[in-house]
Design an enzyme around this catalytic site. Structure first.
Site, PDB file in Angstrom:
ATOM      1  N   LYS A  22       0.842  -1.215   0.000  1.00 22.70           N
ATOM      2  CA  LYS A  22       0.000   0.000   0.000  1.00 22.70           C
ATOM      3  C   LYS A  22       0.866   1.250   0.000  1.00 22.70           C
ATOM      4  O   LYS A  22       0.647   2.174  -0.787  1.00 22.70           O
ATOM      5  CB  LYS A  22      -0.897  -0.002   1.252  1.00 22.70           C
ATOM      6  N   ASN A  23       1.864   1.278   0.886  1.00 23.43           N
ATOM      7  CA  ASN A  23       2.623   2.513   1.051  1.00 23.43           C
ATOM      8  C   ASN A  23       3.615   2.778  -0.079  1.00 23.43           C
ATOM      9  O   ASN A  23       4.233   3.844  -0.142  1.00 23.43           O
ATOM     10  CB  ASN A  23       3.324   2.529   2.421  1.00 23.43           C
ATOM     11  N   ARG A  92      -3.995   9.675   4.334  1.00 27.96           N
ATOM     12  CA  ARG A  92      -2.808  10.495   4.539  1.00 27.96           C
ATOM     13  C   ARG A  92      -2.072  10.745   3.213  1.00 27.96           C
ATOM     14  O   ARG A  92      -1.551  11.833   2.967  1.00 27.96           O
ATOM     15  CB  ARG A  92      -1.884   9.765   5.534  1.00 27.96           C
ATOM     16  N   CYS A 116      -4.856   7.555   9.422  1.00 28.57           N
ATOM     17  CA  CYS A 116      -5.013   7.031  10.785  1.00 28.57           C
ATOM     18  C   CYS A 116      -4.689   8.101  11.805  1.00 28.57           C
ATOM     19  O   CYS A 116      -3.753   8.890  11.623  1.00 28.57           O
ATOM     20  CB  CYS A 116      -4.075   5.849  10.990  1.00 28.57           C
ATOM     21  N   ARG A 121      -0.235  14.819  13.207  1.00 27.55           N
ATOM     22  CA  ARG A 121       0.536  14.447  12.001  1.00 27.55           C
ATOM     23  C   ARG A 121       0.668  15.691  11.121  1.00 27.55           C
ATOM     24  O   ARG A 121       0.017  15.817  10.095  1.00 27.55           O
ATOM     25  CB  ARG A 121      -0.144  13.292  11.255  1.00 27.55           C
ATOM     26  N   ILE A 123       2.196  18.692   8.589  1.00 27.74           N
ATOM     27  CA  ILE A 123       2.844  18.611   7.262  1.00 27.74           C
ATOM     28  C   ILE A 123       3.840  19.769   7.100  1.00 27.74           C
ATOM     29  O   ILE A 123       4.145  20.183   5.991  1.00 27.74           O
ATOM     30  CB  ILE A 123       1.799  18.605   6.114  1.00 27.74           C
ATOM     31  N   ASP A 308       4.847   0.537  12.131  1.00 30.82           N
ATOM     32  CA  ASP A 308       3.621  -0.090  11.629  1.00 30.82           C
ATOM     33  C   ASP A 308       3.468  -1.531  12.122  1.00 30.82           C
ATOM     34  O   ASP A 308       2.379  -2.100  12.028  1.00 30.82           O
ATOM     35  CB  ASP A 308       3.607  -0.075  10.092  1.00 30.82           C
ATOM     36  N   ARG A 400      -8.474  -0.589   4.531  1.00 30.59           N
ATOM     37  CA  ARG A 400      -7.599   0.411   3.911  1.00 30.59           C
ATOM     38  C   ARG A 400      -6.233  -0.180   3.573  1.00 30.59           C
ATOM     39  O   ARG A 400      -5.525   0.350   2.718  1.00 30.59           O
ATOM     40  CB  ARG A 400      -7.409   1.615   4.847  1.00 30.59           C
TER      41      ARG A 400
HETATM   42  N1  EPU Z   1       6.156  14.673  10.951  1.00 30.35           N
HETATM   43  C1  EPU Z   1       6.188  16.004  11.273  1.00 30.35           C
HETATM   44  N2  EPU Z   1       6.080  16.936  10.274  1.00 30.35           N
HETATM   45  C2  EPU Z   1       5.935  16.554   8.961  1.00 30.35           C
HETATM   46  C3  EPU Z   1       5.903  15.182   8.636  1.00 30.35           C
HETATM   47  C4  EPU Z   1       6.022  14.251   9.659  1.00 30.35           C
HETATM   48  O1  EPU Z   1       6.320  16.376  12.438  1.00 30.35           O
HETATM   49  O2  EPU Z   1       5.838  17.447   8.099  1.00 30.35           O
HETATM   50  C5  EPU Z   1       6.275  13.677  12.038  1.00 30.35           C
HETATM   51  C6  EPU Z   1       4.976  12.867  12.189  1.00 30.35           C
HETATM   52  O3  EPU Z   1       4.044  13.557  12.976  1.00 30.35           O
HETATM   53  C7  EPU Z   1       5.479  11.606  12.829  1.00 30.35           C
HETATM   54  C8  EPU Z   1       6.856  11.420  12.212  1.00 30.35           C
HETATM   55  O4  EPU Z   1       7.240  12.699  11.693  1.00 30.35           O
HETATM   56  O5  EPU Z   1       5.588  11.756  14.199  1.00 30.35           O
HETATM   57  C9  EPU Z   1       6.928  10.397  11.108  1.00 30.35           C
HETATM   58  O6  EPU Z   1       6.040  10.708  10.072  1.00 30.35           O
HETATM   59  P1  EPU Z   1       6.295  10.314   8.546  1.00 30.35           P
HETATM   60  O7  EPU Z   1       6.148  11.551   7.735  1.00 30.35           O
HETATM   61  O8  EPU Z   1       7.562   9.538   8.422  1.00 30.35           O
HETATM   62  O9  EPU Z   1       5.085   9.353   8.286  1.00 30.35           O
HETATM   63  P2  EPU Z   1       4.006   9.429   7.137  1.00 30.35           P
HETATM   64  O10 EPU Z   1       4.635   9.708   5.835  1.00 30.35           O
HETATM   65  O11 EPU Z   1       2.867  10.260   7.576  1.00 30.35           O
HETATM   66  C10 EPU Z   1       4.269   6.911   6.508  1.00 30.35           C
HETATM   67  C11 EPU Z   1       3.347   5.738   6.379  1.00 30.35           C
HETATM   68  C12 EPU Z   1       2.881   5.307   7.754  1.00 30.35           C
HETATM   69  C13 EPU Z   1       4.088   4.942   8.583  1.00 30.35           C
HETATM   70  C14 EPU Z   1       5.072   6.134   8.641  1.00 30.35           C
HETATM   71  C15 EPU Z   1       6.368   5.819   9.364  1.00 30.35           C
HETATM   72  C16 EPU Z   1       2.276   6.068   4.258  1.00 30.35           C
HETATM   73  C17 EPU Z   1       1.037   6.397   3.522  1.00 30.35           C
HETATM   74  N3  EPU Z   1       2.196   6.107   5.569  1.00 30.35           N
HETATM   75  O12 EPU Z   1       3.491   7.932   7.126  1.00 30.35           O
HETATM   76  O13 EPU Z   1       2.096   4.136   7.562  1.00 30.35           O
HETATM   77  O14 EPU Z   1       3.688   4.622   9.891  1.00 30.35           O
HETATM   78  O15 EPU Z   1       5.391   6.541   7.290  1.00 30.35           O
HETATM   79  O16 EPU Z   1       6.994   4.729   8.783  1.00 30.35           O
HETATM   80  O17 EPU Z   1       3.284   5.751   3.655  1.00 30.35           O
HETATM   81  C18 EPU Z   1       0.318   2.630   7.942  1.00 30.35           C
HETATM   82  O18 EPU Z   1       0.586   2.098   6.858  1.00 30.35           O
HETATM   83  O19 EPU Z   1      -0.473   2.125   8.780  1.00 30.35           O
HETATM   84  C19 EPU Z   1       0.946   3.906   8.277  1.00 30.35           C
HETATM   85  C20 EPU Z   1       0.480   4.708   9.224  1.00 30.35           C
END
Ligand code: EPU
Length: 419
Positions: A22-23, A92, A116, A121, A123, A308, A400
């Site tokens: 998925k990711n 997301r 989730c 979270r 950006i 995850d 999902r």
């Molecule tokens: N963060 C910030 N600011 C940002 C971006 C991230 O503070 O601008 C923080 C987040 O709040 C979090 C940490 O950095 O505490 C890590 O976030 P990251 O950006 O790495 O995660 P993500 O891109 O939102 C993806 C996966 C998640 C997985 C995480 C970590 C996808 C769609 N989602 O999320 O997957 O847990 O990386 O590996 O790729 C899942 O599949 O169940 C899932 C939640």
């Protein structure tokens, strides 16, 4: 609202082909928007999040068709940059379209993405990086408007304060067609980043260093379409291994990514399961009761233990012999599954980032509700190992990320029904 009724106690046994990731699929679908030809994505998982990505592409003027685990995307008509709020909120990964739209048409209107609820979270890293590449960002009545005033975004040196997966992906998407060189320092090293870069390279992009901490991207003016096979889903793989470890039995996972799953497998080995791996197969057998994991299980960016898989492994360790300790370092609020596990008889104490799991001999069924994707999968893992009946609600979260979840479990001999 649908729910799963799970009757626990069956030993699991069987072979299964692991679904596509998925990711990986979601950012790659966004990346397809940058191309001029047709993209054929094979091994694309049939998931509600993938259908959402497909709806977003269609709404941006692309043509996306999905059938039999194959997404065919023609982005030649991509001419719109606004994603409606309802589509943004579905997942997301909708935020990943930002970099892709900027790379394609130079202006987008989006909103804060859904996904989730694992704590805040933000950006901020995505926006700061895009702004370094020349994007102007405005708050537009609660929506985010972002535009590149020149013809193309500009390459930049970007140091991330944390190796965010999503921010790394968004920068790559904006940089592949930008003017000049972009260097991302402290980039995320997750395998899904390498899969995205593999796809983009197959389309003609110039990217080096993915899988390492510094990624170098030299912008090109055009990307062609290509045929690409999405990598296997390492977290779905971890889920079916943990499920078999919890319920007992044996499983052969086929079409896996053994090397990418190593951070999970190396911890699971401490539970006393027999695990054998070959190129793309993993065999797991659990005979006796699981042993607790002695070392603290710390979630970390790849190649650390994946966040995850935290809930999923915990669901197996709640009935292990001894005490295991988890430390969640990626998300602030990723222990929401523990209440349900406790309701099923688990002994878990959450203290800030740590969760202390004292193994109990057996769980019992209960009425529980999934509140996020991996937490929901963890409840199913626990229910399959428990005595009696569990009614698991909120299963749209599971849909999902897991393709035909109940069919996969039934094929292993588990007793699960969707109602
Ligand atoms: N963060 C910030 N600011 C940002 C971006 C991230 O503070 O601008 C923080 C987040 O709040 C979090 C940490 O950095 O505490 C890590 O976030 P990251 O950006 O790495 O995660 P993500 O891109 O939102 C993806 C996966 C998640 C997985 C995480 C970590 C996808 C769609 N989602 O999320 O997957 O847990 O990386 O590996 O790729 C899942 O599949 O169940 C899932 C939640």
């Amino acid at each position: 609202m649908q729910k799963f009724t799970i009757i626990g106690g069956n030993r699991l046994s069987g072979e299964m082909f692991l679904q596509g990731s998925k990711n990986s699929a979601l950012p790659i679908m966004a990346a397809a928007m940058l191309t001029d030809g047709q993209c054929v994505l094979k091994n694309c998982p049939a998931l509600t999040d993938v259908y959402s990505a497909s709806r977003i592409l269609n709404c941006l003027g692309c043509k996306c068709h999905f059938s039999s685990n194959c997404a065919v995307i023609d982005a030649s008509g991509a001419d719109r940059g606004e994603i409606p709020e309802n589509l943004m909120r579905e997942m997301r990964s909708s935020i990943m379209f930002m970099g892709a739209i900027l790379g394609r048409i130079g202006e987008c209107i989006v909103s804060v993405p859904g996904g989730c609820e694992l704590g805040p979270r933000p950006i901020d890293m995505h926006l700061a990086a895009l702004s370094r590449m020349g994007a102007e960002i405005f708050d537009c009545g609660g929506r985010i408007r972002c535009r590149i005033p020149s013809e193309r975004a500009k390459g930049a040196r970007i140091s991330l304060s944390f190796p965010s997966v999503g921010a790394t992906e968004n920068i790559i998407l904006c940089a592949v067609k930008a003017e000049g060189e972009t260097i991302i320092h402290n980039a995320a090293r997750e395998p899904e980043i390498c899969d995205l870069c593999g796809f983009l390279r197959a389309c003609g992009a110039n990217i080096k260093g993915d899988g390492e901490s510094s990624i170098i991207i030299n912008g090109v003016t055009r990307l062609n379409g290509c045929e690409y096979t999405i990598m296997p889903d390492r977290i779905a793989g971890a889920t079916y291994l943990a499920m078999t470890a919890a319920a007992g039995g044996e499983i052969i996972l086929k079409n896996t990514c053994t090397a990418e799953m190593e951070p999970f497998i190396s911890v699971l080995e401490h539970t006393g399961c027999g695990i054998y791996t070959s190129d793309n197969k993993i065999y797991l057998r659990r005979g006796q009761r699981l042993k607790a994991v002695r070392d603290r299980i710390r979630t970390m960016p790849h190649p650390g233990f994946p966040t995850d898989a935290q809930a999923i492994l915990m669901a197996a360790l709640v009935t292990a012999d001894g005490t295991s300790v988890f430390e969640e370092n990626i998300f602030d609020c990723r222990y929401r599954h523990t209440d349900a596990l406790i309701k099923m008889g688990a002994d878990i104490q959450v203290m800030g980032k740590a969760a202390v799991v004292r193994g109990v001999p057996k769980l019992h069924g209960a009425d529980v509700e999934a509140t996020d994707l991996r937490g929901g999968a963890a409840m199913a893992v626990a229910a399959l190992a428990a005595d009696g009946v569990t009614h698991l609600g909120g299963i749209s979260h599971i849909d999902r990320g897991y393709e035909k979840f109940e069919e996969a479990v039934v094929s292993l001999g588990g007793n699960i029904r969707r109602e």
